[in-house]
Design an enzyme around this catalytic site. Structure first.
Site, short mmCIF file in Angstrom:
data_model
loop_
_atom_site.label_atom_id
_atom_site.label_comp_id
_atom_site.label_asym_id
_atom_site.label_seq_id
_atom_site.Cartn_x
_atom_site.Cartn_y
_atom_site.Cartn_z
CD GLU A 6 -0.78 -0.32 3.79
OE1 GLU A 6 -0.84 -1.55 4.01
OE2 GLU A 6 -1.25 0.54 4.53
CE LYS A 59 7.32 5.35 5.29
NZ LYS A 59 7.23 6.74 5.66
CG ASP A 104 5.77 12.58 3.00
OD1 ASP A 104 6.07 12.38 4.20
OD2 ASP A 104 6.48 13.25 2.25
CE1 TYR A 112 -0.14 3.59 9.42
CE2 TYR A 112 -0.82 5.23 7.80
CZ TYR A 112 -0.07 4.87 8.90
OH TYR A 112 0.74 5.80 9.49
CE LYS A 115 11.04 6.42 3.55
NZ LYS A 115 12.02 7.36 3.90
CB CYS A 143 7.02 41.83 -25.81
SG CYS A 143 6.87 42.02 -24.03
CB CYS A 202 4.81 46.02 -24.30
SG CYS A 202 6.36 45.59 -25.10
CB CYS A 210 10.55 42.65 -25.04
SG CYS A 210 9.62 44.17 -25.09
CB CYS A 212 8.22 46.49 -22.29
SG CYS A 212 7.75 44.85 -21.70
S1 IVH Z 1 2.46 0.98 9.01
C1 IVH Z 1 4.17 -0.77 12.91
N1 IVH Z 1 1.51 1.93 6.79
O1 IVH Z 1 5.35 5.79 7.93
C2 IVH Z 1 4.10 -0.11 11.59
N2 IVH Z 1 2.88 3.32 8.09
O2 IVH Z 1 8.20 5.49 8.40
C3 IVH Z 1 3.13 0.97 11.55
N3 IVH Z 1 3.13 5.55 7.16
O3 IVH Z 1 5.17 5.90 11.41
C4 IVH Z 1 3.22 1.76 10.34
N4 IVH Z 1 1.88 5.27 5.39
O4 IVH Z 1 3.60 7.43 10.02
C5 IVH Z 1 2.27 2.16 7.86
N5 IVH Z 1 0.54 2.67 4.81
C6 IVH Z 1 1.30 2.89 5.87
C7 IVH Z 1 1.90 4.12 6.07
C8 IVH Z 1 2.69 4.31 7.20
C9 IVH Z 1 2.62 6.13 6.06
C10 IVH Z 1 4.04 6.26 8.08
C11 IVH Z 1 3.71 6.11 9.54
C12 IVH Z 1 4.93 5.46 10.12
C13 IVH Z 1 5.99 5.88 9.16
C14 IVH Z 1 7.20 5.00 9.20
#
Ligand code: IVH
Length: 709
Positions: A128, A130, A132, A238, A326, A431, A434, A449, A455
């Site tokens: 899934e 991650k 931010d 999540y 990542k 331009c 102008c 120009c 201008c």
């Molecule tokens: S699971 C025990 N799932 O990433 C594990 N974390 O770098 C619990 N995060 O502290 C985290 N999306 O703030 C999980 N789909 C996702 C996430 C996620 C973002 C963040 C979360 C975590 C940090 C770790």
């Protein structure tokens, strides 16, 4: 001791390892506070991860040196003051990172080894995005929300319940939930809401946020929940913390249960039994990244079976059963929505790409320079090919690259996604501000120009330059005010001279400046005073402030020193048509040259520009610049070269001193050189001087020669 930050870990001595661990501890502690407490990161995620990895690798080599405050045992930063603290019943952990497909394969192998599973045995993972944002743990008892807590240091977080209650994605009551349920997930802000928030902040003169994550964190951690309520925060669930009864027996099942309870869960969450499919999903998500409408920085893989998760358990701060894969930092794909043309002070037409906003290296990028028409066409400034010669078209998918503080650039283009019928970009030949012709001179990469002061874009940019530092630098009259006065109908500033007539024109108005919004007696008077103070000004600043192409601050100094007075300068430049003695004098000044001379002469010959310069000069008391004291100077008119290292002064100091004494300082030895000053380490220049019979002295000899002058 050697610079430990540069050393290979395998090479470190124990003392160096101790020092390096201390350095990394300080660096990471500072980065944690900047990121978690101040919501203002100071280093990139990639640098942070690299420092953490280096720290862990050194600890692996020298386990005895591991510090009590090691970053390897910490998650985030201690909670900030101002909120109540709540201890998490179940610690909130972080995730280990994978940076490549190989890292993921190793993760899978580690898990199989730990569980005693063969490489072929069935093992399912979820994958899934991650998100931010920042993680939040929300506790429900008997279906009612009792509190919401940030991660803090993983053990103790901040009580942000009031604020969490304002987030519409967070249900306040749950039907058919376990008696105790802590739902964990990510608070985030969408790109659209982020852009709108920053626009609102800018309008109100508030601080703007660097990226959606900081905006979300700053908004959730407001002491006044009314402010949070006005910020459009969202939440994806999540994970979970304390539970009185299991949600399901798989990760996927638990996420589905959370969804059924009324939480938003990420639609890209999928289950895989084959590693290749898992990685393919990662790459699909990476491709979709720019279109999701919110920031993600990787993909999280979790062992699907909760009984296996329980067997795998945790290391000090991370679960063994999950990892974050990542995305490579600092590059992102996005769409080129439009090309705008900006007109600069010297009339240069600069194309700017408007992009679908995308976060690159922690900063939202929505514009990027396209330099000039050749760059758009796929040619660099030497006529060479860039992007394999592919031209940029509106609607194209482009890769934006940003390293550290470097200005974002387009690093790649995906032709497979080019919209049907996208036509090559036609660079305007008039331009956009102008309508004057925009022409590109032979050998110039830039189209300009020809409207000059008519201008509006050029006029405003010229005024901004005029008031900038190094030029007139008038207190209270910066770029913003200049823009405002330029468009003012009652009290306009359309050219530099208007600045100096502002006060007298203001006196004749009914709508006096002091009575206007944002101004008062004091601020108006301060501005007039600051302007008065600059009426008396040295010649070099005036020459620079005129904003003539190729005439920068250094040229302003050189010209002022050469001609001494405005009168002499102005007469010389007016009369300096190519071929005249005045032209010869101008181009022979060290540091001037034909290009700059041509630009100066053209500016003074252009009727409108000249009239504007004359009006300005009448308003000012231009101070002559003293010619260098060359009376009795033994080096006046001599060509001097410095080489090797100087011990009693810097090279810049030596050069300035020599020039003040009327010498010309050159960088290379030739037949014209009169004197070489050679310090220790002098090489080829000293040899050449000897070959040419040029007099060579050392630093002390030079100081003796110029004496106390
Ligand atoms: S699971 C025990 N799932 O990433 C594990 N974390 O770098 C619990 N995060 O502290 C985290 N999306 O703030 C999980 N789909 C996702 C996430 C996620 C973002 C963040 C979360 C975590 C940090 C770790």
């Amino acid at each position: 001791m050697r610079e430990t930050s540069l050393l290979d870990i395998a090479e470190l001595t124990e003392t160096e390892a101790t020092a390096e661990l201390a350095r990394l501890a300080a660096l990471l502690a500072r980065a944690n506070v900047a990121y978690h407490t101040d919501d203002a990161p100071e280093i990139s995620d990639a640098d942070y991860d690299a420092a953490k990895r280096r720290n862990a690798a050194i600890e692996a080599r020298f386990p005895a040196l591991k510090r009590a405050d090691s970053a390897s045992d910490q998650v985030g930063a201690a909670p900030a003051d101002g909120f109540g603290k709540i201890t998490h019943e179940v610690r909130m952990l972080s995730l280990g990172n994978a940076f490549s497909d190989e890292d993921v394969a190793e993760f899978d192998t580690r898990i199989r080894n730990f569980l005693g599973l063969s490489a072929e045995a069935d093992l399912a993972y979820t994958a899934e995005p991650k998100i931010d944002g920042l993680s939040l743990s929300i506790r429900y008892e008997d279906g009612r929300l009792v509190h919401a807590v940030t991660r803090g240091d993983g053990t103790v977080g901040e009580n942000v319940t009031e604020n969490a209650l304002t987030i519409k994605d967070i249900p306040k009551v749950l039907q058919d939930a376990p008696a105790v349920l802590e739902v964990r997930g990510e608070v985030y802000m969408s790109h659209e809401d982020f852009a709108a928030l920053n626009a609102r902040q800018a309008e109100r003169g508030g601080k703007s946020f660097a990226n959606p994550r900081n905006a979300a964190a700053g908004s959730l951690r407001q002491l006044d929940s009314k402010i949070t309520a006005s910020r459009p925060l969202r939440f994806f669930a999540y994970a979970w913390g304390a539970l009185s009864a299991p949600l399901a027996d798989t990760q996927m099942g638990a996420v589905q249960r959370l969804e059924a309870l009324g939480f938003q869960t990420n639609p890209l969450t999928k289950r895989f039994t084959d590693l290749a499919d898992l990685l393919a999903h990662y790459h699909d998500i990476e491709t979709a990244r720019a279109t999701l409408g919110y920031d993600i920085d990787g993909v999280v893989y979790k062992v699907d079976a909760l009984d296996l998760q329980a067997r795998l358990g945790f290391r000090s701060t991370t679960p063994r059963w999950a990892i974050a894969h990542k995305f490579p930092a600092e590059k992102a794909w996005t769409r080129l929505e439009a090309i705008d043309i900006q007109v600069g002070r010297t009339g240069a037409l600069s194309p700017v790409a408007r992009l679908t906003p995308v976060t690159v290296g922690g900063v939202v990028v929505s514009n990027v320079t396209l330099h000039n028409e050749d760059y758009i066409a796929g040619r660099d400034n030497t006529g060479g090919v860039i992007r394999d010669g592919k031209d940029l078209r509106i609607g194209d998918w482009v890769e934006v690259y940003r390293a550290g503080d470097v200005i974002p650039k387009i690093s790649d283009l995906d032709l497979t996604k080019r919209p049907e019928g996208a036509a090559p970009y036609v660079f305007p030949n008039t331009c956009p501000e102008c309508d004057s012709a925009a022409i590109r001179e032979e050998g110039d990469a830039v189209r300009r120009c020809t409207g000059g002061m008519i201008c509006p874009a050029q006029a405003v940019e010229k005024l901004k330059h005029f008031v900038s530092r190094g030029a007139f630098d008038i207190d209270g009259l910066g770029a913003k005010q200049v823009e405002m006065f330029y468009h003012d109908e009652v009290l306009p500033i359309r050219e530099p001279a208007d600045i100096f007539t502002l006060k007298s024109r203001d006196a004749g108005q009914l709508a006096r400046l002091k009575n206007r919004d944002g101004w008062g007696d004091k601020s108006a008077e301060n501005l007039f005073q600051a302007i008065e103070e600059r009426r008396v000004i040295p010649l070099n600043k005036v020459i620079f402030a005129l904003g003539i192409r190729h005439v920068g601050e250094v040229a302003g100094n050189i010209l002022a020193r050469h001609y001494g007075t405005w009168q002499a300068f102005e007469t010389a430049v007016t009369d300096a048509a190519p071929g005249t003695a005045q032209w010869e004098e101008l181009v022979s000044i060290d540091g001037v040259g034909a290009v700059m001379a041509g630009s100066l002469v053209a500016a003074f010959a252009q009727d409108r520009e000249r009239a504007s310069i004359d009006r300005l000069a009448r308003e000012l008391d231009i101070q002559p610049v003293e010619a260098p004291k060359t009376d009795g100077s033994p080096v006046a008119g001599k060509v001097v070269v410095f080489t090797g290292s100087l011990e009693k002064m810097t090279r810049a100091e030596a050069k300035a001193r020599a020039e003040a004494l009327g010498a010309k300082v050159s960088g290379s030895v030739s037949g014209k050189t009169d004197l070489l000053v050679a310090g220790p380490g002098a090489g080829s220049k000293a040899k050449k001087a000897a070959d040419l019979g040029v007099e060579t002295i050392d630093e002390d000899g030079w100081l003796d020669l110029i004496g106390d002058l």
